[in-house]
Design a protein around this motif. Structure first.
Motif, mmCIF file in Angstrom:
data_model
loop_
_atom_site.group_PDB
_atom_site.id
_atom_site.type_symbol
_atom_site.label_atom_id
_atom_site.label_comp_id
_atom_site.label_asym_id
_atom_site.label_seq_id
_atom_site.Cartn_x
_atom_site.Cartn_y
_atom_site.Cartn_z
ATOM 1 N N ASN B 216 0.811 -1.216 0.000
ATOM 2 C CA ASN B 216 0.000 0.000 0.000
ATOM 3 C C ASN B 216 0.841 1.261 0.000
ATOM 4 O O ASN B 216 0.515 2.252 0.647
ATOM 5 N N ILE B 218 2.903 1.856 -3.285
ATOM 6 C CA ILE B 218 2.985 2.272 -4.688
ATOM 7 C C ILE B 218 1.637 2.673 -5.288
ATOM 8 O O ILE B 218 1.608 3.274 -6.351
ATOM 9 N N ILE B 219 0.519 2.376 -4.610
ATOM 10 C CA ILE B 219 -0.741 2.912 -5.142
ATOM 11 C C ILE B 219 -0.750 4.441 -5.080
ATOM 12 O O ILE B 219 -1.526 5.073 -5.764
ATOM 13 N N GLY B 246 0.822 -4.795 -1.813
ATOM 14 C CA GLY B 246 -0.512 -4.726 -1.225
ATOM 15 C C GLY B 246 -1.523 -5.428 -2.122
ATOM 16 O O GLY B 246 -1.261 -5.634 -3.309
ATOM 17 N N SER B 247 -2.683 -5.761 -1.572
ATOM 18 C CA SER B 247 -3.598 -6.640 -2.303
ATOM 19 C C SER B 247 -4.165 -5.998 -3.569
ATOM 20 O O SER B 247 -4.636 -6.693 -4.455
ATOM 21 N N LYS B 248 -4.096 -4.681 -3.697
ATOM 22 C CA LYS B 248 -4.580 -4.036 -4.921
ATOM 23 C C LYS B 248 -3.440 -3.443 -5.738
ATOM 24 O O LYS B 248 -3.646 -2.567 -6.572
#
Lengths: 191, 279
Positions: B216, B218-219, B246-248
Motif C-alpha cells: 500500500n 505504490i498505489i 498490497g492486495s490491490k
C-alpha cells in the motif's frame, strides 16, 4: 430531449444501504452497446468470491469489474471500488486507489470519487446518488454541479434508506429526481 | 474551464518548490490524492491560494515539516490483511528458512506495526535470529514511533483477532507488555530490526534482499514512479528473491512485468525471475 445527448462521458454512482438491489435495477436498464463509463462506489463488505461482480455482469450490458489501480477509464465498462479502498479519478482519465483513512466513516468514499471525477471530467460527468443511510456523496455531488456536470438523485420516497438522497437534494440540489427504474432508463439515453 | 487548469499549475509549482528547496520529490505521486492533501492544508492555513502557500513553504521550515507530514501515509495495523501473513508462512518461509542469513526489506514501514508482525511470524517459524529486517520510511516521525514500538492498547482486540487469523501459533500477549492504555512491543522482537530513513523516490539499493515487503505504498505513485521502484526492487533482490505488494497493487502494468512471476496472485506475492536460469 436533445440536451441529454450533449457529451457526458462518465457516470459516477454512489450508493450505500440497499445498494445491491438498487444497482441491479439501474444497470439492467442500460441498453446494449452503452458507451459511457460507469464508476461506482458502494459501501459494502469484503466479498472474497467476487459474487457481486459476477452477479452484476449477468444483469447488464456493461462489462462490470473491480477497479484496479492506474487503469484507464474505458467506455462501456462499469468499475466498482474495491471494499476498504478509496477510488479516485485522475486528470489523465485513469483510476487510482488509496488506503487513506475513511472519510465520514466511509472507505470507499463517495465524496472522494465524485470530487475527483468532477475535476477530471467537468461538465462531462453525471453524478447519481441512490439509497443510503448517511450523508456521503452530497459534497461531491455539489462539486459535480459546480463544474457543470449533472446531478441525478433517487426520489427519497422510493429509496430503501432515504437519508442519503435527502441530504444530497438539500446540499447539492438535483437536476433530476427520479425513481430507480427511471434513473436506469434516463442514463440509458445518455449514450 | 480555466480555474481547474490554473489550480493544477499551482500544484505543479508547489511540488516543484518542495523538491527544489527540500529535496523531497512528490512530483510523481498519484496526483488526485496529493492534490486533496494540499487543498486540505490550504483550508487549514486560511491562506487564499496554493501560490500563497508555496511562498510559506519556501520561507518557513516549520511549514515544510507540516506539509511533509501531510504527504506521508501512515495507515497501518498489526497483521493487516491476515491472509497475507498466512501466505508468507506457507509460501515464502519454506523457501528461505534454510538460508544461512535472511535479509528482509520492509519499504514504507510507517509506524512499524507490520514490521513487528513479521518479526513475530519469523520468531514463531524459528528463523528470527538469523534474519535482519531493514525497515525504512522517508518520514522520520513515524520511524521514531516504529523504533519505540509503543502502540495504543485500544486496538489490541483487533490485533489479536488478526494474529489468530494470520496463523499465529502462540498467544499474541506474549509479544508485548501492557502499561496503562499502551502496549510496548517486546525487545526480543526489536533486536534484529534496523529502522532507517530511506526514500523510494531518490535513494538507492543498500544490500541484497531475500524478501521485500512494500504494501500500500505504490498505489500512491504514478506509473513512472512505480516503474522506478520496481527497478530498485529488482536490483535489490537476490535469487531467489520475493516481492510482496498490497492486495490491490500489481507489477502487471509496469515495464517489469516479465521480471516477476506471481506465486500467489491474490496476495500479490511475486518471485523474481532468474534471468540467468532462462539463458
Amino acid at each position: 430531449m436533445n440536451f441529454l445527448k450533449t457529451d457526458h462521458e462518465i457516470i459516477v454512482i454512489g450508493v450505500s444501504t440497499g445498494g445491491f438491489k438498487a444497482l441491479e435495477v439501474i444497470l439492467s436498464k442500460l441498453p446494449e452497446g452503452f458507451n459511457l463509463s460507469v464508476i461506482i462506489v458502494q459501501h459494502r463488505k469484503k466479498d472474497p468470491d467476487d459474487f457481486f461482480i459476477d452477479y452484476m455482469n449477468k444483469k447488464t450490458s456493461l462489462h462490470i469489474k473491480e477497479a484496479e489501480d492506474k487503469e484507464s477509464i474505458k467506455p462501456g465498462v462499469g468499475y466498482i471500488a474495491p471494499p476498504e479502498y478509496h477510488l479516485l479519478v485522475e486528470m489523465d482519465h485513469t483510476l487510482s486507489l488509496s488506503v487513506d483513512p475513511p472519510l465520514k466513516y466511509a472507505r470507499p468514499s463517495i465524496d472522494m470519487l465524485f470530487e475527483t471525477a468532477a475535476e477530471a471530467y467537468e461538465s462531462k460527468v453525471a453524478g447519481v446518488i441512490l439509497t443510503g443511510a448517511n450523508d456521503d456523496g452530497s459534497k461531491g455531488l455539489k462539486k459535480i454541479r459546480k463544474y457543470g456536470g449533472m446531478a441525478i438523485i433517487q426520489d427519497p420516497v422510493t429509496a430503501e434508506a432515504p437519508m442519503m438522497p435527502k441530504n444530497a437534494i438539500k446540499i447539492a440540489g438535483a437536476d433530476h429526481i427520479l425513481s430507480l427504474a427511471n434513473i436506469g432508463k434516463f442514463l440509458g439515453r445518455l449514450s | 474551464m480555466g480555474d481547474i487548469a490554473n489550480r493544477n499549475l499551482e500544484i505543479d509549482l508547489f511540488l516543484e518548490a518542495m523538491y527544489k528547496k527540500y529535496g523531497y520529490d512528490f512530483r510523481n505521486y498519484s496526483r488526485a490524492s496529493i492534490k486533496r492533501r494540499i487543498e486540505h492544508r490550504l483550508k487549514l492555513t486560511g491562506l487564499k491560494t496554493i501560490s500563497a502557500m508555496q511562498h510559506e513553504l519556501i520561507n518557513n521550515w516549520n511549514f515544510f515539516e507540516i506539509v511533509l507530514r501531510d504527504f506521508s501515509i501512515n495507515v497501518t495495523e498489526m497483521f493487516r490483511d491476515p491472509s497475507f501473513y498466512k501466505a508468507i508462512r506457507e509460501e515464502i518461509i519454506p523457501k528461505i528458512k534454510d538460508f544461512q542469513q535472511i535479509n528482509i526489506w520492509h519499504a514504507g514501514c510507517a509506524t512499524g506495526e507490520e514490521v513487528y508482525s513479521i518479526a513475530v511470524l519469523l520468531k514463531e517459524e524459528g528463523i528470527y535470529d538469523k534474519t535482519r529486517i531493514y525497515a525504512t520510511d522517508f518520514n522520520k516521525d513515524v520511524l521514531e514511533k516504529a523504533k519505540q514500538g509503543v502502540y495504543p492498547a485500544k486496538f489490541l482486540k483487533q490485533y489479536i483477532l488478526n494474529y489468530r487469523e494470520a496463523g499465529g501459533m502462540g498467544s499474541f500477549t506474549d509479544y508485548y507488555t501492557a502499561k496503562y492504555e499502551f502496549v510496548l512491543m517486546d525487545s526480543s522482537l526489536k533486536k534484529n530490526i534496523l529502522f532507517s530513513d530511506h526514500n523510494l523516490t531518490c535513494d538507492t539499493v543498500f544490500g541484497e534482499m531475500d524478501v521485500i515487503i512494500c504494501r500500500n505504498v505504490i498505489i500512491y505513485f504514478n506509473i513512472e514512479l512505480q516503474n522506478h521502484v520496481f527497478k530498485l526492487f529488482l536490483d535489490a533482490l537476490g535469487n531467489p528473491g520475493f516481492l510482496c505488494l498490497g492486495s490491490k497493487e500489481t507489477v502487471s502494468i509496469s515495464d517489469y512485468v516479465d521480471n516477476f512471476e506471481a506465486i500467489n496472485r491474490k496476495e500479490k506475492i511475486y518471485k523474481k525471475v532468474d534471468k540467468r536460469a532462462v539463458l
